[in-house]
Design an enzyme around this catalytic site. Structure first.
Site, PDB file in Angstrom:
ATOM      1  N   ASN A   9       0.867  -1.175   0.000  1.00 32.49           N
ATOM      2  CA  ASN A   9       0.000   0.000   0.000  1.00 32.49           C
ATOM      3  C   ASN A   9       0.908   1.231   0.000  1.00 32.49           C
ATOM      4  O   ASN A   9       1.491   1.573   1.022  1.00 32.49           O
ATOM      5  CB  ASN A   9      -0.889  -0.035   1.259  1.00 32.49           C
ATOM      6  N   LYS A  11       0.174   4.251  -0.263  1.00 34.71           N
ATOM      7  CA  LYS A  11      -0.467   5.440   0.333  1.00 34.71           C
ATOM      8  C   LYS A  11      -0.266   6.669  -0.568  1.00 34.71           C
ATOM      9  O   LYS A  11      -0.276   6.544  -1.783  1.00 34.71           O
ATOM     10  CB  LYS A  11       0.056   5.664   1.761  1.00 34.71           C
ATOM     11  N   HIS A  95      -9.614   1.169   4.841  1.00 32.37           N
ATOM     12  CA  HIS A  95      -8.338   1.379   5.535  1.00 32.37           C
ATOM     13  C   HIS A  95      -8.552   2.313   6.732  1.00 32.37           C
ATOM     14  O   HIS A  95      -9.343   3.252   6.653  1.00 32.37           O
ATOM     15  CB  HIS A  95      -7.303   1.972   4.575  1.00 32.37           C
ATOM     16  N   GLU A  97      -6.917   4.715   7.829  1.00 32.96           N
ATOM     17  CA  GLU A  97      -6.711   6.141   7.559  1.00 32.96           C
ATOM     18  C   GLU A  97      -7.975   6.747   6.939  1.00 32.96           C
ATOM     19  O   GLU A  97      -8.290   7.919   7.170  1.00 32.96           O
ATOM     20  CB  GLU A  97      -5.478   6.327   6.661  1.00 32.96           C
ATOM     21  N   GLU A 167      -5.674  -4.954  10.532  1.00 33.78           N
ATOM     22  CA  GLU A 167      -4.654  -3.933  10.779  1.00 33.78           C
ATOM     23  C   GLU A 167      -4.973  -3.192  12.071  1.00 33.78           C
ATOM     24  O   GLU A 167      -5.755  -2.235  12.060  1.00 33.78           O
ATOM     25  CB  GLU A 167      -4.638  -2.931   9.613  1.00 33.78           C
ATOM     26  N   GLY A 173       2.088   2.242  10.816  1.00 36.59           N
ATOM     27  CA  GLY A 173       3.034   3.344  10.662  1.00 36.59           C
ATOM     28  C   GLY A 173       3.699   3.765  11.959  1.00 36.59           C
ATOM     29  O   GLY A 173       4.320   4.820  12.027  1.00 36.59           O
ATOM     30  N   SER A 213       3.123  -2.114  10.415  1.00 35.76           N
ATOM     31  CA  SER A 213       4.579  -2.142  10.624  1.00 35.76           C
ATOM     32  C   SER A 213       5.226  -3.487  10.290  1.00 35.76           C
ATOM     33  O   SER A 213       6.158  -3.926  10.974  1.00 35.76           O
ATOM     34  CB  SER A 213       4.918  -1.714  12.059  1.00 35.76           C
TER      35      SER A 213
HETATM   36  P1  PGA Z   1       2.606   0.291   7.740  1.00 35.60           P
HETATM   37  O1  PGA Z   1       1.166   0.495   7.036  1.00 35.60           O
HETATM   38  O2  PGA Z   1       3.158  -1.003   7.181  1.00 35.60           O
HETATM   39  O3  PGA Z   1       3.397   1.493   7.346  1.00 35.60           O
HETATM   40  O4  PGA Z   1       2.345   0.188   9.193  1.00 35.60           O
HETATM   41  C1  PGA Z   1       0.302  -0.582   6.834  1.00 35.60           C
HETATM   42  C2  PGA Z   1      -0.974  -0.100   6.206  1.00 35.60           C
HETATM   43  O5  PGA Z   1      -1.385   1.034   6.492  1.00 35.60           O
HETATM   44  O6  PGA Z   1      -1.603  -0.812   5.404  1.00 35.60           O
END
Ligand code: PGA
Length: 251
Positions: A9, A11, A95, A97, A167, A173, A213
């Site tokens: 992803n 982003k 997601h 976010e 997640e 993140g 992460s």
């Molecule tokens: P990250 O993001 O691996 O940077 O924690 C995962 C995601 O948001 O799908």
């Protein structure tokens, strides 16, 4: 036996040059690794150029969002049919976010899921609890609600085109990862809940990715858990060597 599925992803990162280099490197690296499914999900403006790079290969192309209408006066939005037209096979929906920064709720995410499936896309449906919810012992309750509402109207047949990404919001993140046991517990709970909703056979085939992460150092242990069938990778998917090491861990 469920085949592992590693998706990147990207982003709101990369530019034309970085997207070209990253997609080309993933394509080359993935060729050398068999037995694992791989996808990249660039931002909207770079879908066309990445589509040209991965076309005809085993690397799948995904987008990060849709608007759940075929077309119309929806300024700034993108329809599922447009994504298919651009060469996408899948889309990330729900997601955290988008849930927490854009205010999307389960009903809207469910509407998007049906619209994506109707257009022929595969869906990576993301869900997971916040830190406050985990600390209040609400994890299973939250996952239950997100699964039940997110999968409303989904049958055993359509579930075949859905991947769930667990997640935990506190791990995205942040550099904090769920422990392999925490991930396994959540995935087993989700599979059980899906089997109650859609049936045992379909739930047994469901791919459940872990996200939050994931990096080359923790991927193998997470992916060795019986109900962890892949990874949705954010930060590490932007670095070709790290992403390819995670793909390798899934093989
Ligand atoms: P990250 O993001 O691996 O940077 O924690 C995962 C995601 O948001 O799908």
């Amino acid at each position: 036996m469920r085949k592992k599925f590693i998706a990147g992803n990207w982003k709101m990162y990369t530019n034309r040059d970085a997207a070209t280099k990253l997609a080309s490197a993933v394509l080359e690296g993935a060729k050398a690794v068999g037995g694992v499914d791989v996808a990249v999900c660039p931002p909207f403006p770079y879908l066309g150029l990445v589509a040209d790079i991965v076309k005809g290969s085993s690397v799948r192309l995904g987008a990060q969002n849709i608007y759940p209408e075929k077309e119309g006066a929806f300024t700034g939005e993108v329809s599922p049919d447009m994504l298919v037209d651009m060469g996408c096979q899948l889309v990330i929906l729900g997601h955290s976010e988008r849930r927490h920064k854009m205010g999307e709720d389960d009903a809207f995410i469910n509407k998007k899921t049906h619209a994506a499936l109707a257009a022929g896309l595969q869906v990576i449906l993301c869900l997971g609890e916040t830190l406050a919810e985990r600390e209040a012992n609400q994890t299973e309750k939250v996952l239950d609600v997100q699964t039940t509402k997110g999968l409303e109207g989904i049958t055993a047949e359509t579930l075949g085109r859905i991947v769930i990404a667990y997640e935990p919001v506190w791990a995205i993140g942040t550099g904090k990862t769920a422990s392999p046991q925490q991930a396994q517990d959540a995935h087993a709970f989700l599979r059980k809940r899906v089997s109650q909703l859609v049936g045992d056979a379909a739930a047994a085939k469901l791919i459940i990715q872990y996200g939050g992460s994931v990096n080359p150092g923790n991927a193998a242990t997470l992916l060795s858990q019986p109900d962890v069938d892949g990874a949705l990778v954010g930060g590490a998917s932007l670095k070709q060597d790290q992403f390819l090491a995670i793909v390798q861990a899934g093989a």
